[in-house]
Design an enzyme around this catalytic site. Structure first.
Site, PDB file in Angstrom:
ATOM      1  N   GLN A 237      52.056  33.379  49.756  1.00 35.49           N
ATOM      2  CA  GLN A 237      51.727  34.468  50.692  1.00 35.49           C
ATOM      3  C   GLN A 237      50.356  34.277  51.333  1.00 35.49           C
ATOM      4  O   GLN A 237      49.892  35.152  52.064  1.00 35.49           O
ATOM      5  CB  GLN A 237      51.859  35.834  50.020  1.00 35.49           C
ATOM      6  CG  GLN A 237      50.834  36.143  48.943  1.00 35.49           C
ATOM      7  CD  GLN A 237      51.162  37.442  48.219  1.00 35.49           C
ATOM      8  OE1 GLN A 237      52.078  37.505  47.409  1.00 35.49           O
ATOM      9  NE2 GLN A 237      50.413  38.493  48.507  1.00 35.49           N
TER      10      GLN A 237
ATOM     11  N   LYS B 204      47.689  51.369  50.273  1.00 36.13           N
ATOM     12  CA  LYS B 204      46.687  50.547  50.949  1.00 36.13           C
ATOM     13  C   LYS B 204      47.354  49.393  51.725  1.00 36.13           C
ATOM     14  O   LYS B 204      46.930  49.042  52.811  1.00 36.13           O
ATOM     15  CB  LYS B 204      45.720  50.020  49.883  1.00 36.13           C
ATOM     16  CG  LYS B 204      45.016  48.753  50.174  1.00 36.13           C
ATOM     17  CD  LYS B 204      43.682  49.007  50.787  1.00 36.13           C
ATOM     18  CE  LYS B 204      42.868  47.762  50.998  1.00 36.13           C
ATOM     19  NZ  LYS B 204      43.546  46.509  50.900  1.00 36.13           N
TER      20      LYS B 204
ATOM     21  N   LEU C  88      41.824  43.180  38.371  1.00 36.84           N
ATOM     22  CA  LEU C  88      42.282  44.574  38.425  1.00 36.84           C
ATOM     23  C   LEU C  88      41.148  45.553  38.677  1.00 36.84           C
ATOM     24  O   LEU C  88      40.013  45.348  38.241  1.00 36.84           O
ATOM     25  CB  LEU C  88      42.982  44.911  37.103  1.00 36.84           C
ATOM     26  CG  LEU C  88      44.156  43.988  36.761  1.00 36.84           C
ATOM     27  CD1 LEU C  88      44.695  44.304  35.371  1.00 36.84           C
ATOM     28  CD2 LEU C  88      45.259  44.092  37.802  1.00 36.84           C
ATOM     29  N   HIS C  89      41.479  46.612  39.413  1.00 31.67           N
ATOM     30  CA  HIS C  89      40.516  47.687  39.691  1.00 31.67           C
ATOM     31  C   HIS C  89      41.222  49.034  39.515  1.00 31.67           C
ATOM     32  O   HIS C  89      42.415  49.077  39.144  1.00 31.67           O
ATOM     33  CB  HIS C  89      39.914  47.521  41.089  1.00 31.67           C
ATOM     34  CG  HIS C  89      40.924  47.340  42.176  1.00 31.67           C
ATOM     35  ND1 HIS C  89      41.828  48.315  42.526  1.00 31.67           N
ATOM     36  CD2 HIS C  89      41.210  46.275  42.984  1.00 31.67           C
ATOM     37  CE1 HIS C  89      42.594  47.892  43.504  1.00 31.67           C
ATOM     38  NE2 HIS C  89      42.260  46.640  43.799  1.00 31.67           N
TER      39      HIS C  89
ATOM     40  N   SER D 161      40.594  44.000  45.605  1.00 33.53           N
ATOM     41  CA  SER D 161      39.955  42.894  44.878  1.00 33.53           C
ATOM     42  C   SER D 161      39.016  42.136  45.811  1.00 33.53           C
ATOM     43  O   SER D 161      38.025  41.550  45.381  1.00 33.53           O
ATOM     44  CB  SER D 161      41.018  41.947  44.324  1.00 33.53           C
ATOM     45  OG  SER D 161      41.936  42.671  43.536  1.00 33.53           O
TER      46      SER D 161
ATOM     47  N   GLY E  91      42.479  51.041  41.545  1.00 30.43           N
ATOM     48  CA  GLY E  91      43.717  51.193  42.315  1.00 30.43           C
ATOM     49  C   GLY E  91      44.912  50.733  41.484  1.00 30.43           C
ATOM     50  O   GLY E  91      45.936  51.423  41.387  1.00 30.43           O
ATOM     51  N   HIS E  92      44.782  49.559  40.842  1.00 32.03           N
ATOM     52  CA  HIS E  92      45.859  49.080  39.965  1.00 32.03           C
ATOM     53  C   HIS E  92      46.085  50.059  38.807  1.00 32.03           C
ATOM     54  O   HIS E  92      47.216  50.330  38.418  1.00 32.03           O
ATOM     55  CB  HIS E  92      45.508  47.704  39.381  1.00 32.03           C
ATOM     56  CG  HIS E  92      45.354  46.621  40.406  1.00 32.03           C
ATOM     57  ND1 HIS E  92      44.143  46.029  40.687  1.00 32.03           N
ATOM     58  CD2 HIS E  92      46.253  46.018  41.213  1.00 32.03           C
ATOM     59  CE1 HIS E  92      44.305  45.111  41.614  1.00 32.03           C
ATOM     60  NE2 HIS E  92      45.576  45.088  41.970  1.00 32.03           N
TER      61      HIS E  92
HETATM   62  O1  PAF Z   1      50.036  43.485  46.665  1.00 35.82           O
HETATM   63  C1  PAF Z   1      49.892  42.444  45.990  1.00 35.82           C
HETATM   64  O2  PAF Z   1      49.006  42.329  45.128  1.00 35.82           O
HETATM   65  C2  PAF Z   1      50.851  41.290  46.218  1.00 35.82           C
HETATM   66  O3  PAF Z   1      51.210  41.179  47.548  1.00 35.82           O
HETATM   67  C3  PAF Z   1      52.091  41.357  45.315  1.00 35.82           C
HETATM   68  C4  PAF Z   1      52.949  42.564  45.624  1.00 35.82           C
HETATM   69  C5  PAF Z   1      51.664  41.380  43.857  1.00 35.82           C
HETATM   70  C6  PAF Z   1      52.959  40.104  45.533  1.00 35.82           C
HETATM   71  O4  PAF Z   1      52.275  38.940  45.225  1.00 35.82           O
END
Ligand code: PAF
Length: 280
Positions: free
Chosen positions: A59, A147, A31-32, A184, A34-35
C-alpha cells in the site's frame, strides 16, 4: 495474549473457541490512543479481540515512506498486553506475500479519487491485505478509524461486494487537545511543524462552520480551506474536497451530509484529515 507470527498459529488459537465472537483491529503498529480507542470498542462488543500489526508494503508507493514508517514491535506488544488484547498477528512479508503471490483485490471507481488519485495502487494494497487478514483471522467485526475516511468507504464497499461476513465499525477520529488528529506519522513532525499541523483541523472546522451557517455551495468551502492552509507557511496543500460521503464525488450544490477532507504536507510529512458533516 497469544503472539502469532504465522497463519497456522492464528488458526489454532482462533478455532480453539468456536462459540466466541471476535473483533479485529488491523494496524500498521506504532500504536497510539487512536488505536486504543478502536481496541476499547472491540473489547466492548466482542468476546475476543485480535490486533494485527503489519506495515503492508503493497500500500506504499515508490515515493512513500515505507522504509521510514515508524516501527516498535516490543513497545506495541506491551501496549496490547496492557490493553487486554487476546491475540496479535505480526506476520513477516514472506508470510503475507510468499514468492509466487500474484492476486490483488481492487475496486474500480471509489479508489480513483482523493487519496487514490494522489497515491496510485494504495487502496489496492489496502483491500488486498485486509482481505487476507479477514480470511486468516475470520473476525465477526472489524474496527477502523474515521481519520482514514476513504479507506473506510472503500472497505465497506469491498465487504458488501465480496460478501464478507464481517461487520465494519468506524470509530471517531481521536485528536490532540489542539485538534491535530492522532497518526503514527505525527512522529515525523519537528516541534515547529507539529504546531503548524493544527492548520488541517482549523481549515476543516472553518468549512464546517460555514456550511452550518448556511453556505450551500461547494466552491466557497474549498476556497476557505485553501486560504487557511495558504496562510500557514510550513504547509503545502495537496487537495481539499467537499464530497458526497458515500460516492466521494465532489459536490457543487450542497444538501444533506457532506465529507470535508484534505491532504497537506507539513515539511516532508504528508497528513490527511476530514470531518463528516451531518446537516442540521
Ligand atoms: O489503516 C491502516 O493502518 C492500514 O491501512 C490497514 C487497514 C492496517 C491495512 O494495512
Amino acid at each position: 495474549m497469544f503472539v502469532c507470527r504465522t497463519i497456522s498459529e492464528v488458526r489454532q488459537q482462533r478455532l480453539a473457541e468456536t462459540g466466541a465472537s471476535w473483533g479485529l483491529v488491523p494496524t500498521m503498529g506504532f500504536l497510539h490512543d487512536g488505536h486504543l480507542s478502536l481496541i476499547r470498542a472491540a473489547k466492548a462488543e466482542n468476546d475476543r479481540v485480535a490486533v494485527s500489526i503489519y506495515v503492508n508494503p503493497t500500500q506504499f508507493g515508490p515515493q512513500d515512506d515505507f522504509d521510514s514508517y515508524p516501527r516498535d514491535l516490543e513497545r506495541d506488544l506491551a501496549i496490547l498486553r496492557e490493553a487486554g488484547v487476546d491475540l496479535t498477528f505480526t506476520p513477516t512479508d514472506s508470510v503475507m506475500y510468499p514468492a509466487a503471490f500474484e492476486t490483488a483485490v481492487s475496486l474500480q471507481y471509489l479508489t480513483n479519487r482523493l487519496e487514490g488519485a494522489a497515491r496510485p495502487k494504495h487502496f489496492q494494497g489496502v483491500t488486498t491485505v485486509v482481505t487476507k487478514l479477514f480470511n486468516i483471522i475470520q473476525p465477526h467485526r472489524a474496527y477502523f478509524g474515521q481519520k482514514d475516511a476513504q479507506q473506510t468507504i472503500v472497505l465497506d464497499r469491498m465487504i458488501k461486494d465480496l460478501n464478507f461476513d464481517v461487520e465494519m465499525i468506524v470509530c471517531p477520529t481521536v485528536r490532540e487537545a489542539d485538534g491535530l488528529a492522532l497518526s503514527s506519522r505525527n512522529k515525523y513532525l519537528s516541534p515547529a511543524e507539529r504546531e503548524a499541523a493544527t492548520v488541517l483541523y482549523r481549515a476543516l472546522q472553518a468549512a464546517e462552520a460555514a456550511y452550518q451557517e448556511g453556505e450551500r455551495r461547494g466552491q466557497p468551502l474549498r476556497s476557505l480551506m485553501r486560504e487557511i492552509i495558504a496562510a500557514e507557511p510550513m504547509a503545502k496543500l495537496e487537495y481539499v474536497s467537499v464530497a458526497n460521503p458515500e460516492t466521494l464525488f465532489e459536490l457543487e450544490e450542497l444538501a444533506g451530509n457532506i465529507l470535508l477532507s484534505l491532504a497537506v504536507r507539513v515539511g516532508k510529512t504528508r497528513l490527511i484529515d476530514n470531518i463528516p458533516v451531518i446537516a442540521q
